[in-house]
Design a protein around this motif. Structure first.
Motif, short mmCIF file in Angstrom:
data_model
loop_
_atom_site.label_atom_id
_atom_site.label_comp_id
_atom_site.label_asym_id
_atom_site.label_seq_id
_atom_site.Cartn_x
_atom_site.Cartn_y
_atom_site.Cartn_z
N HIS A 110 3.83 0.76 8.90
CA HIS A 110 5.04 0.80 8.08
C HIS A 110 6.09 -0.11 8.70
O HIS A 110 6.17 -0.21 9.92
CB HIS A 110 5.61 2.22 7.99
CG HIS A 110 4.92 3.05 6.96
ND1 HIS A 110 3.56 3.31 7.02
CD2 HIS A 110 5.38 3.68 5.85
CE1 HIS A 110 3.24 4.07 5.98
NE2 HIS A 110 4.30 4.31 5.26
N PHE A 111 6.87 -0.74 7.87
CA PHE A 111 7.93 -1.62 8.35
C PHE A 111 9.27 -0.98 8.01
O PHE A 111 9.52 -0.68 6.84
CB PHE A 111 7.81 -3.01 7.71
CG PHE A 111 6.59 -3.75 8.18
CD1 PHE A 111 6.68 -4.69 9.19
CD2 PHE A 111 5.34 -3.48 7.65
CE1 PHE A 111 5.55 -5.36 9.64
CE2 PHE A 111 4.21 -4.13 8.09
CZ PHE A 111 4.32 -5.08 9.10
N LYS A 127 5.67 -0.34 2.96
CA LYS A 127 4.26 -0.23 3.35
C LYS A 127 3.57 -1.46 2.77
O LYS A 127 3.96 -1.95 1.72
CB LYS A 127 3.68 1.05 2.72
CG LYS A 127 2.40 1.49 3.35
CD LYS A 127 1.92 2.76 2.69
CE LYS A 127 0.60 3.17 3.30
NZ LYS A 127 0.05 4.35 2.68
N ILE A 129 3.32 -4.80 3.72
CA ILE A 129 4.45 -5.73 3.60
C ILE A 129 4.12 -6.98 2.78
O ILE A 129 4.98 -7.51 2.08
CB ILE A 129 5.00 -6.09 5.01
CG1 ILE A 129 6.40 -6.69 4.88
CG2 ILE A 129 4.06 -7.00 5.79
CD1 ILE A 129 7.23 -6.59 6.11
N ILE A 145 8.80 1.98 -0.06
CA ILE A 145 7.70 2.93 -0.33
C ILE A 145 7.97 3.80 -1.56
O ILE A 145 7.04 4.36 -2.12
CB ILE A 145 7.37 3.84 0.88
CG1 ILE A 145 8.62 4.39 1.53
CG2 ILE A 145 6.50 3.15 1.88
CD1 ILE A 145 8.34 5.44 2.60
N PRO B 173 6.43 10.43 1.32
CA PRO B 173 6.55 11.67 0.56
C PRO B 173 5.72 12.79 1.20
O PRO B 173 4.59 12.55 1.63
CB PRO B 173 5.98 11.29 -0.81
CG PRO B 173 6.08 9.81 -0.88
CD PRO B 173 6.00 9.31 0.51
N LYS B 179 6.85 7.61 10.24
CA LYS B 179 5.68 7.25 11.03
C LYS B 179 6.09 6.87 12.45
O LYS B 179 5.31 6.97 13.37
CB LYS B 179 4.96 6.09 10.35
CG LYS B 179 4.40 6.49 9.01
CD LYS B 179 3.10 5.84 8.76
CE LYS B 179 2.45 6.44 7.54
NZ LYS B 179 1.09 6.00 7.39
N HIS B 377 1.01 -12.80 12.88
CA HIS B 377 1.07 -12.10 11.60
C HIS B 377 1.18 -13.11 10.45
O HIS B 377 0.49 -13.01 9.45
CB HIS B 377 2.26 -11.14 11.57
CG HIS B 377 2.27 -10.28 10.35
ND1 HIS B 377 1.61 -9.08 10.30
CD2 HIS B 377 2.81 -10.46 9.13
CE1 HIS B 377 1.76 -8.56 9.09
NE2 HIS B 377 2.50 -9.39 8.37
N LEU B 381 -1.34 -13.87 7.43
CA LEU B 381 -0.96 -13.86 6.01
C LEU B 381 -1.52 -15.08 5.30
O LEU B 381 -2.09 -14.99 4.21
CB LEU B 381 0.56 -13.86 5.86
CG LEU B 381 1.30 -12.58 6.16
CD1 LEU B 381 2.79 -12.77 5.94
CD2 LEU B 381 0.82 -11.47 5.23
N ASP B 496 -2.75 2.99 13.67
CA ASP B 496 -2.47 2.70 12.27
C ASP B 496 -3.72 2.98 11.43
O ASP B 496 -3.66 3.62 10.38
CB ASP B 496 -2.06 1.22 12.18
CG ASP B 496 -1.59 0.84 10.81
OD1 ASP B 496 -1.21 1.75 10.07
OD2 ASP B 496 -1.59 -0.36 10.49
#
Lengths: 171, 781
Positions: A110-111, A127, A129, A145, B173, B179, B377, B381, B496
């Motif tokens: 998560h960011f 989430k 990203i 999110i 939710p 997290k 990263h 991508l 993760d």
């Protein structure tokens, strides 16, 4: 080479003629319209190309969401009418504008964004990203999110510090 | 605000008081709002001008209240969790008689709550679109209260606080912690639980690793210090033969120690290799089992690729971290501790220099890693985009060729590849710049140690062998420090992956069988749908107060435009989803009270989306009844008009189908799926556009098969082509989630409504292409 342009007649697109389409506000402040002599107590405007051509190809629907016509170009209307149209569209397409990115921290997929919107600090989580950030022209949309969308209207013009924080996630 | 009304608590009111936190209720009371009788509460985040502001909405028997203010999250001294501090600035009260009903509107990023009085709409408040579900619940509760005098609290109404209890950041939710705060340690604990059955082996592995580390640390003592100081320096002035003998013993010792080290590594890898696949097997099986338990809604909301990644890639990530990462952490940590102790023992003076320089190296490593993480990263991508483009291109080859767009596709790919290339160049250049800088720092440290060590040797404070051993130890530290500086990222990726795995394992299926669910004693097949309401997304209703009845053995045809809600009705009958409001009953029993296996066993679904599993045709036909005899399979295939084409295939019923198997046409696949349903022998049959994509002849064949299948069953047939519904006892025309026309085929034609309109359009179309005109004309007469 044949001409590839398709005429509106071929597709039977119902473009409204500005002279025969008059917008007004109903007593509650919602947009109403008179199109070809038919009165609509409330109409809903929807952009066909909200990102690339926000002022063209605007669909007009009645309250039951049935399309009653399409505005080809907002600029074809009088300044007063344009103001009404733009006011309605800006309500529908309102998107909180990110002025500054204070931090983006990644944890467990998560960011976590800490940003400033309208001078107020706002935190949200993103989430996935790559799918949550969309670049269109100079602008960038970020979806959190919960499905809320935030916009950077001109990425090049926000401060360098903020830009550097988001850059690794753009392509 | 007026005088506080008399306090009386009904059970309904008491039930929903929890919707606002106690602290807020207190503040609202102080601001003059009587909160005792609040029926439903909802939290917003904007005012009517879409400016961010805390908004608390609620209603009671007297009115609807919108309180504006602020909510600040404060860290309370001595408490682990943060607590909100509320300020109520303004309360807007709207008398209940001034509102006929509430409505919500969905925009792109926001939503709006609107009150309606005598047809006049008034905007009350705006909110971020993520809150539409909560506002929709408020609207439903309020409207039902206005209509019936009792608020029907939607079953989906949940407490709304989605902020992390520890840091106040947004959290997923249904979770109490974000997290960031909640899960790292919890995930580790859960992951280690998978190793619970292998404790003796784990202890053996760790013992082997520690022994291996000790041996590694000991090696320079023999291979360097003893070699130089005890043999090559010849301190005892031994003769050449004795010296050679001592050298031989030493070389053999070095060989022996290194052999022991290798042996320990082999033992450790063998032990790990025996456990890890079993642990990963446990994890994979657990995910797969959890996935089978979940409802269709879960699969619709997740991409297939992402779910497959969870089963395969995520479990692999966990595997490699435990196979490679964890042993390295243990070995490297033990090595660092052992080496540092030995270095101090050998020379505390030199060690002081190292202690001073070490933070510079560690900081460079950590910052370098952070810097490159972003670049990696970005590089990832670009790589992912190129992969996606290749996959897109392969899947869309037919379309690309049909539109002659090969060159355009090549240009698109070239552009993406160029971006990837540029990103890789940037990354490589940056790495090639930073790493030499780090090397220089380490080189400087080694030089200083060597120089100062040389002075110590000259002064006789240490031997040359000890100095060289010291330098070897210094080198030995580099690898473990470098590894430990980025292992936290590796752990993050593993955690993760584990998090995603646990997300599936913990996901609660939407469709849950009741504890006291009942089965059918003797199913007749009566279907009753009462006031059904359903939506896939909040505030986007698909079915609106729909009621229907089908008697056992009858056939009901359902027609309507695309998106009218036809398939949703089928899904709700089969309980692939649960109704938001209203119910579906079979033989008078609510489907939610029935055992799921019994319900599904008695409902046969033939849909437009045909799925054949990897296996033979016979396997696919017997899917619903694995013990079906070959006689039954052939009979079912014949009834489905599939037998003839199956027999033309070289391997007939043993032809492999599914991914990588024999290519079958849509009609052939559909006939196999019908045969599969025939074997199932369901009491209720749902045909969802079963022949929509077929040519006329295939459709006719399949219609014949279906006619046989329909005998003695309650049938719901959903179709676009009205001609396929001619045999229906009744027809329902659905539009926008409602029934707009209902009757027999001829009754609906006589009504000259929507059905007649569709009928005329289709008849004209068929006439144009020269098909079915006589049929159409006969019907019209």
């Amino acid at each position: 080479m044949s001409n590839n342009t398709i005429s509106p007649e071929t597709l039977r697109t119902e473009y409204v003629i500005p002279e025969k389409c008059v917008f007004s506000l109903n007593p509650s402040g919602f947009l109403a319209a008179d199109i070809d002599g038919k009165e609509y107590k409330r109409v809903i405007l929807t952009r066909s190309l909200p990102l690339s051509l926000p002022d063209e190809y605007i669909c007009i629907s009645d309250i039951e969401k049935n399309e009653v016509g399409i505005i080809e170009k907002i600029s074809a209307f009088s300044p007063e009418q344009q103001e009404l149209i733009n006011s309605e569209l800006s309500q529908r397409y309102y998107c909180p504008v990110i002025e500054k990115i204070e931090s983006i921290k990644e944890k467990m997929g998560h960011f976590y964004f800490d940003v400033v919107i309208g001078g107020v600090k706002k935190a949200f989580a993103v989430k996935d990203i790559t799918k949550s950030i969309r670049q269109h022209g100079d602008a960038i949309d970020v979806t959190d999110i919960d499905g809320n969308r935030y916009r950077i209207t001109d990425f090049a013009s926000i401060e360098a510090k903020s830009r550097r924080k988001l850059e690794p996630y753009l392509y | 605000m007026g005088k506080k009304p008399k306090r009386d608590k009904s059970p309904q009111i008491e039930k929903n008081r929890h919707k606002f936190p106690e602290l807020l209720l207190k503040k609202l009371e102080e601001a003059g709002l009587c909160t005792e009788n609040l029926i439903f509460c909802c939290t917003g985040d904007m005012d009517n001008d879409a400016c961010y502001r805390s908004a608390w909405l609620s209603f009671d028997e007297k009115g609807l209240y919108i309180a504006y203010g602020t909510e600040e999250l404060m860290k309370i001294k001595g408490k682990k969790h943060i607590e909100p501090k509320y300020t109520v600035e303004e309360i807007v009260a709207i008398p209940i008689e001034d509102i006929d009903k509430l409505e919500t509107e969905r925009y792109v990023s926001t939503g709006r709550l609107i009150s309606v009085k005598d047809g006049v709409q008034t905007s009350l408040v705006k909110f971020s679109i993520g809150r539409i579900g909560q506002f929709d619940n408020l609207m439903k509760a309020f409207n039902s209260f206005k209509e019936k005098g009792e608020a029907e609290i939607p079953t989906s109404a949940e407490p709304e606080d989605k902020k992390c209890k520890k840091c106040g950041k947004p959290c997923p939710p249904g979770k109490d912690f974000c997290k960031k705060c909640g899960k790292n340690s919890a995930v580790a604990v859960r992951l280690f639980k998978f190793f619970g059955g292998y404790i003796p082996q784990i202890i053996a592995i760790i013992a082997t690793m520690l022994l291996g580390s000790a041996v590694s640390v000991f090696i320079p003592q023999v291979s360097t210090r003893a070699l130089f100081d005890d043999v090559l320096a010849n301190p005892d002035g031994l003769p050449a033969a004795e010296l050679l003998k001592a050298l031989g013993v030493l070389v053999l010792s070095i060989f022996g120690v290194k052999l022991l080290n290798t042996l320990l590594t082999v033992i450790q890898q063998h032990l790990s290799g025996g456990i890890m696949p079993m642990v990963i097997y446990d994890i994979r099986v657990k995910i797969f089992k959890a996935m089978q338990r979940l409802s269709v809604g879960f699969y619709s909301s997740k991409q297939t690729g992402s779910l497959m990644e969870r089963v395969i890639s995520d479990s692999n990530n966990i595997y490699w971290f435990f196979v490679d990462g964890v042993p390295s952490v243990i070995i490297d940590t033990a090595t660092i501790i052992g080496v540092l102790i030995l270095m101090f023992v050998m020379s505390w003076k030199l060690s002081l220099i190292v202690i001073v320089a070490m933070p510079i190296i560690i900081v460079t490593l950590v910052f370098g890693d952070r810097f490159f993480r972003g670049m990696h990263h970005r590089n990832w991508l670009f790589g992912a985009r190129v992969s996606a483009m290749v996959s897109d291109n392969i899947n869309g080859q037919r379309v690309i060729k049909a539109f002659a767009k090969e060159d355009d596709e090549f240009d698109r790919f070239s552009k993406a590849s160029e971006d990837l290339m540029n990103s890789e160049i940037k990354l490589t250049v940056s790495e090639a710049t930073l790493f030499p800088i780090l090397e220089v720092v380490i080189l400087m440290l080694t030089t200083v140690v060597l120089g100062f060590g040389g002075v110590l040797v000259a002064k006789g404070e240490m031997t040359a062998g000890t100095l060289l051993t010291y330098i070897v130890y210094l080198e030995m530290l580099r690898g473990p420090f470098s590894f430990l500086s980025w292992v936290s990222n590796w752990w993050s990726r593993c955690a993760d992956s584990a998090q995603r795995v646990f997300e599936i394992c913990d996901a609660e299926p939407d469709i849950v069988e009741k504890e006291n669910a009942v089965g059918f004693e003797n199913l007749r097949g009566d279907i009753e749908i009462n006031e059904l309401e359903f939506e896939y997304e909040p505030a986007r209703p698909v079915i609106r107060k729909l009621s229907l009845e089908v008697k056992a053995g009858d056939m009901l045809g359902i027609v309507g435009k695309t998106g009218a809600g036809k398939t949703t009705i089928a899904n709700l009958i089969a309980r692939l989803y649960d109704a938001k409001e209203g119910n579906v009953k079979i033989d008078g029993i609510d489907v939610r009270d029935l055992k799921l296996t019994e319900l599904r066993r008695n409902i046969g679904l033939v849909s437009q989306d045909i799925y054949l599993f990897i296996g033979t045709i016979a396997d696919n036909i017997r899917y619903a009844k694995p013990d079906a005899t070959m006689n039954e399979i052939i009979a079912a295939a014949k009834a489905a008009s599939a037998h003839d084409f199956i027999m033309k295939l070289p391997d007939a019923y043993e032809t492999r189908v599914g991914a990588g198997g024999q290519k079958l046409s849509g009609g052939e696949r559909q006939r196999i799926s019908i045969a599969r349903t025939i074997i199932q022998n369901p009491k209720i049959l749902i045909l969802d556009e079963a022949t929509a994509a077929m040519d006329t002849e295939t459709e006719r064949n399949i219609q014949n098969s279906l006619t046989k299948l329909k005998a003695g069953r309650t049938t719901l047939a959903i179709a676009h082509r009205l001609s396929t519904l001619r045999d229906s006892d009744y027809l329902a025309v659905i539009d926008n989630g409602r029934i707009v026309e209902y009757g027999t085929y001829s009754e609906l034609l006589k009504q000259k409504g929507e059905f007649y309109k569709q009928y005329k359009i289709q008849s004209e179309a068929l006439k144009t292409i020269g098909i079915g005109t006589s049929e159409a004309e006969t019907e019209e007469e």
